[in-house]
Design an enzyme around this catalytic site. Sequence first.
Site, mmCIF file in Angstrom:
data_model
loop_
_atom_site.group_PDB
_atom_site.id
_atom_site.type_symbol
_atom_site.label_atom_id
_atom_site.label_comp_id
_atom_site.label_asym_id
_atom_site.label_seq_id
_atom_site.Cartn_x
_atom_site.Cartn_y
_atom_site.Cartn_z
ATOM 1 N N HIS A 137 -43.245 64.059 22.593
ATOM 2 C CA HIS A 137 -43.735 65.405 22.878
ATOM 3 C C HIS A 137 -43.485 65.812 24.322
ATOM 4 O O HIS A 137 -43.368 67.000 24.629
ATOM 5 C CB HIS A 137 -45.249 65.499 22.618
ATOM 6 N N HIS A 151 -48.198 64.603 32.781
ATOM 7 C CA HIS A 151 -47.090 64.926 31.883
ATOM 8 C C HIS A 151 -46.524 66.296 32.225
ATOM 9 O O HIS A 151 -47.089 67.026 33.055
ATOM 10 C CB HIS A 151 -47.537 64.849 30.415
ATOM 11 N N HIS A 206 -44.408 70.092 31.041
ATOM 12 C CA HIS A 206 -44.079 71.109 30.042
ATOM 13 C C HIS A 206 -42.951 71.978 30.574
ATOM 14 O O HIS A 206 -42.937 72.373 31.737
ATOM 15 C CB HIS A 206 -45.297 71.977 29.729
ATOM 16 N N HIS A 239 -49.004 68.550 34.426
ATOM 17 C CA HIS A 239 -50.441 68.473 34.171
ATOM 18 C C HIS A 239 -50.950 67.077 34.526
ATOM 19 O O HIS A 239 -50.523 66.083 33.932
ATOM 20 C CB HIS A 239 -50.747 68.760 32.698
ATOM 21 N N THR A 291 -53.991 71.705 25.692
ATOM 22 C CA THR A 291 -52.922 72.566 25.172
ATOM 23 C C THR A 291 -52.163 71.915 24.029
ATOM 24 O O THR A 291 -51.165 72.449 23.557
ATOM 25 C CB THR A 291 -51.932 72.957 26.287
ATOM 26 N N THR A 292 -52.629 70.748 23.603
ATOM 27 C CA THR A 292 -52.053 70.051 22.453
ATOM 28 C C THR A 292 -53.193 69.663 21.512
ATOM 29 O O THR A 292 -54.359 69.598 21.927
ATOM 30 C CB THR A 292 -51.299 68.777 22.889
#
Length: 246
Positions: free
Chosen positions: A85, A110, A112, A129, A196-197
């Site tokens: 992801h 992580h 995005h 993040h 957000t996941t």
Amino acid sequence: MKTQHLLLPFALLGMPTAAIPAASCWGYSGESAPENWSKLDPAFAACEKGVYQSPINIRNAIKGKLPPLSLSFTAKKNALVHNGHTLQINVADGDKLRLDNQDFTLQQCHFHMPSENLIDGKSYPLEAHFVYRNDQNQLAVVGVMFVKGEANTAIAYLLRNLPRQINVAVPLTAAFSLASLLPKNKSYYRFSGSLTTPPCTEGVRWLILRQPVELSAAQINAFSAALGIRNNRPVHPLHGRMVVTE
């Protein structure tokens, strides 16, 4: 669904999206896209029914008496992994955020692409993040935006240490500090939101740094190729939430 290890090309340029397997039932396109997350698992109900969801479009921030951001980076055991992801830096020990008179410990960082949160409607090519947790299992996330500009030495280091397989971590040397991914100016926006996941859990304290960090156009392209997918959830309504800044 069990994740299969996937051998990644050494250069990681031009890697097709289809080459990245889903690490679980959710994803960012097709039937597993964000608009369908709540249908994939009852545990993901908040992704649709939640009121204070993230990301958001940060605008009309209210001036408030926010304290200076208190961050410390001492961890020496970091590792970079592609989990299907996102590209994620796992942290073994030490890094802290002092917030609301509580200590939050960094769990992982992580990325995005493009950014999930917007600032005054502007999207950024990359957003990091930093995910923290306190003793009550409450979460806080520090977000950092990246813009096209000069080459970034920290990003260059990560690109030199990309994992070749899904879910197979690459140890990062003690000389690498996550602090190198942050801007000098630590002024920030604050609001309440969610993961957000999936499972899109609410009650997350969000702190988005106002000053972006630069990386080069070549690094943007290389990072995008390494990631292999667009992994940004669309923004959600504020529903009366206030965004506070210094």
